[in-house]
Design an enzyme around this catalytic site. Structure first.
Site, PDB file in Angstrom:
ATOM      1  N   ALA A  61       0.791  -1.106  -0.091  1.00  0.00           N
ATOM      2  CA  ALA A  61      -0.130   0.031  -0.023  1.00  0.00           C
ATOM      3  C   ALA A  61       0.876   1.238   0.012  1.00  0.00           C
ATOM      4  CB  ALA A  61      -0.956  -0.119   1.250  1.00  0.00           C
ATOM      5  N   GLY A 102       0.815  -5.672   0.341  1.00  0.00           N
ATOM      6  CA  GLY A 102       0.095  -5.721  -0.841  1.00  0.00           C
ATOM      7  C   GLY A 102       0.740  -6.199  -2.056  1.00  0.00           C
ATOM      8  N   GLU A 105       0.674  -9.730  -2.036  1.00  0.00           N
ATOM      9  CA  GLU A 105      -0.682 -10.186  -2.162  1.00  0.00           C
ATOM     10  C   GLU A 105      -1.075 -10.259  -3.522  1.00  0.00           C
ATOM     11  OE1 GLU A 105      -2.988  -9.359   1.951  1.00  0.00           O
ATOM     12  OE2 GLU A 105      -2.066  -7.534   1.247  1.00  0.00           O
ATOM     13  N   GLU A 125       2.896  -6.501   7.814  1.00  0.00           N
ATOM     14  CA  GLU A 125       1.563  -5.678   8.381  1.00  0.00           C
ATOM     15  C   GLU A 125       1.749  -5.799   9.990  1.00  0.00           C
ATOM     16  OE1 GLU A 125       0.484  -6.624   4.281  1.00  0.00           O
ATOM     17  OE2 GLU A 125       1.409  -7.557   5.845  1.00  0.00           O
TER      18      GLU A 125
END
Length: 693
Positions: A61, A102, A105, A125
């Site tokens: 992110a 992310g 991911e 995270e």
């Protein structure tokens, strides 16, 4: 463009372009979905490769969107991943550099993955008090295996792609030209028509229930302070036991709970505050940096040796100066011993030890410093001693060399005034042990040039330090505040507490060490010297007499085997000292104080609110630029618990009105004058505002 497009051999190459680490901001997410739709409709395109650059596939992110509406605007990352999973053509992630959060991911949502051997792969995270929120807890155990996934998700630590090469996570791990390798694979898969999805794979483990049960027990022990690891384990349990969509629902629910938790808010505050600390308001990118190729360090003692190691670790040569050969030899031996201990632990090779030691030029005369670009003084904390050093440096240092003092309390402007080049002088306050502690207070003198400050901040980053700029005052940010903390600790002894109770209360709150164990570690004679100086310079400041009486008994701390506590040879365990407890009780009697029972809650409030009040005054005085800088100092240098976010953030969380009300109560008690509220604190409390916006 947030994503660049190219067509090679029938393969669409989508290249993320959002420096510095290709964060997945709204523009990038939209561009990925729009280009994916376009290439799926293009008959000339047979397969799709998504890549970044040599520095990063994607760091996850975009932190610039954190806490803004953009972060949750569609397409969100789960929506982007869903689009890739529905692609009618093979998708391949080509990973170089970082694939974190992310970014990983996103790669897990593609059909295939190719990585450079040295790529860093991780889901960090948990370090922000949350868990992966775009399917990471569900897909990673399917791709990398349950044990790798649990270790990566619960610790937040990255792994090299080469260490994951034996798992299903990567189809190929290569040493060079990742995009070409991914393109070749994409062409192969376009011919075969394979479109595997990680979500459809089964998790394979011989005893998943037992393994996760053990992990859950460990995480539960931390859950009061750090709830995220337990939620990570629970999400992995869901990945093992539930269908994919139900597991995703568990992950999303846990993410929602964690992101609003006080612990996560505190950890995120610490994360952003460290980045904000590196930015100095009046120094822009246009300020040219001075070139630093060689460093000089004056003093080969504990501090000077530790400072030297910081530069050796990044390949910078150091000229190390001492007054006597014996002291120089001892310093070199200590540096070597530290490196050899690292080698024994497998952190360095024998060759690396020798390479680093070879970067040191040991000298006994100041003339040898004439070629140094930065010279750091690390002699005894005495103004006359430092003055003598800087007078010598002014004679031998080349024009443009940066002259830094490692003083922890003294006036940097007075030190600078002993030279004819005050614009080149500043403070670099390292924390002990200097080769381990990450905090560096960079003390900006009234004449310090902008390029000197900018160069020092950049150099701090290079050597792995978290630098915070401080103005000039006695003790700068950290030590000026800790003095008020220490004063309250002493007053608590006068009134009825004993060192062990105060330390237990502070450590239960989360401090790495209570004030008395910390003083024993640092050396009680150091504080004694400061108080003697204060008695001359600021006779109006009062202290408990217990600390001076302790030193009069020769109890200087761990180094002599006795301080506030007793210590056994070779054992740093703090044991209650009857002699000290008796001295404390006699002192109360001499003061005419009837000792009372003091609650742990009062102990914590008085210690922490003393920090907060002095921090507010530091902001009022312009010594710190922002409250978050103070929090960084305490999180990285003074053992303040990360899950409380730093003293100023903690005060905001309690509510400044409540902090002020408690201070006013304490102002009616013993040594109440110490609780005069800082004007800034009073103003913010009355207006319902906070230190951190």
């Amino acid at each position: 463009m947030a994503v660049d497009y190219a067509l090679r051999d029938g393969v669409a190459i989508l290249t993320l372009h959002n420096p510095p680490v290709n964060g997945l901001n709204l523009a990038s997410r939209r561009a990925l979905v729009e280009l994916l739709d376009r290439v799926n409709e293009d008959a000339h395109v047979k397969a799709i490769v998504v890549t970044g650059d040599a520095r990063a596939f994607s760091g996850g992110a975009d932190i610039r969107e954190f806490n803004t509406p953009l972060a949750s605007r569609e397409p969100t990352l789960p929506s982007v991943i869903a689009a890739f999973e529905k692609s009618s053509k093979p998708t391949v992630a080509a990973i170089e550099g970082l694939a974190l959060g992310g970014g990983l991911e996103l790669a897990l949502g593609m059909n295939f993955r190719v990585a450079a051997a040295n790529a860093q792969i991780g889901l960090p995270e948990v370090k922000l008090g949350i868990l992966p929120g775009a399917g990471g807890t569900q897909r990673l155990p399917r791709a990398a295996g349950l044990e790798f996934a649990l270790n990566m998700i619960v610790s937040g630590a990255p792994m090299r792609a080469t260490d994951l090469a034996g798992t299903r996570l990567f189809d190929r791990v290569v040493d060079s030209d990742v995009v070409r390798a991914a393109t070749v694979l994409a062409v192969e898969k376009a011919r075969s028509g394979e479109l595997p999805r990680v979500r459809d794979w089964q998790i394979e483990h011989p005893n998943a229930e037992g393994f996760l049960g053990f992990a859950r027990t460990q995480a539960q022990a931390l859950s009061a302070r750090y709830p995220a690891p337990l939620k990570c384990v629970e999400a992995l349990v869901a990945a093992v036991k539930l269908p994919f969509n139900q597991g995703i629902a568990v992950e999303r629910e846990s993410f929602g709970l964690l992101v609003t938790s006080p612990q996560s808010k505190a950890l995120r505050h610490g994360f952003f505050s460290q980045r904000a600390a590196a930015k100095v308001a009046d120094i822009g990118a246009d300020v040219a940096l001075r070139e630093i190729k060689r460093v000089g360090v004056i003093g080969a003692g504990t501090m000077g040796g530790g400072i030297t190691m910081n530069f050796l670790n990044v390949g910078m040569p150091v000229t190390l100066l001492e007054a006597k050969q014996e002291a120089l030899d001892r310093g070199l031996a200590t540096i070597r011993k530290n490196y050899e201990n690292s080698a024994k632990k497998g952190k360095l090779t024998a060759q690396q030890v020798e390479q680093r030691m070879a970067l040191i030029t040991p000298v006994l005369g100041y003339d040898a410093l004439k070629d140094a670009d930065l010279i750091i003084e690390a002699v005894y904390e005495d103004f006359a001693a430092k003055q003598a050093v800087f007078e010598q440096l002014d004679k031998v240092a080349k024009c443009g060399a940066i002259l830094a003092s490692n003083t922890s309390t003294l006036d940097v402007n007075r030190i600078a005034a002993t030279t004819a080049r005050p614009q080149d002088v500043l403070g670099m306050h390292f924390f002990s042990p200097a080769n381990v502690m990450t905090l560096l207070e960079v003390v900006r003198g009234s004449a310090t040039a902008k390029d000197v400050l900018a160069t020092t901040m950049a150099l701090a980053k290079k050597i792995g330090k978290t630098a915070v700029v401080s103005g000039v005052c006695d003790g700068f940010i950290g030590n000026r505040m800790i003095e008020q903390y220490g004063r309250q600790a002493g007053f608590l002894l006068d009134e009825g507490a004993l060192p062990a109770q105060v330390d237990r209360a502070a450590e239960a709150f989360g401090f790495a060490m209570g004030p008395f164990r910390m003083s024993d570690l640092a050396g009680n004679d150091i504080g004694w010297a400061v108080r003697k100086r204060r008695a001359v310079e600021h006779p109006e400041i009062t202290y408990s007499k217990t600390a001076d009486k302790l030193c009069e008994l020769g109890r200087f701390g761990q180094k002599v085997g006795k301080g506030w506590y007793d210590y056994r040879p070779g054992d740093r365990t703090a044991r209650p000292a009857p002699e000290v407890d008796a001295m404390i009780e006699r002192n109360s009697a001499e003061l005419g104080i009837a000792r009372r029972k003091i609650s742990d809650e009062e102990i914590v409030e008085r210690l922490v609110y003393a920090l907060v009040n002095e921090g507010a005054q530091i902001l009022e005085d312009g010594i710190a630029a922002k409250a978050s800088d103070i929090d960084v100092v305490y999180l990285t240098g003074y053992g303040f618990p990360a899950w409380h976010g730093g003293p100023m953030f903690y005060a905001d969380s309690v509510g400044l009105y409540n902090v002020l009300a408690a201070m006013r109560r304490y102002a009616h008690g013993y040594q109440g004058a110490a609780w005069q509220p800082a004007p800034l604190l009073a103003r913010l409390a009355e207006s319902g505002e906070s230190f951190n916006p």
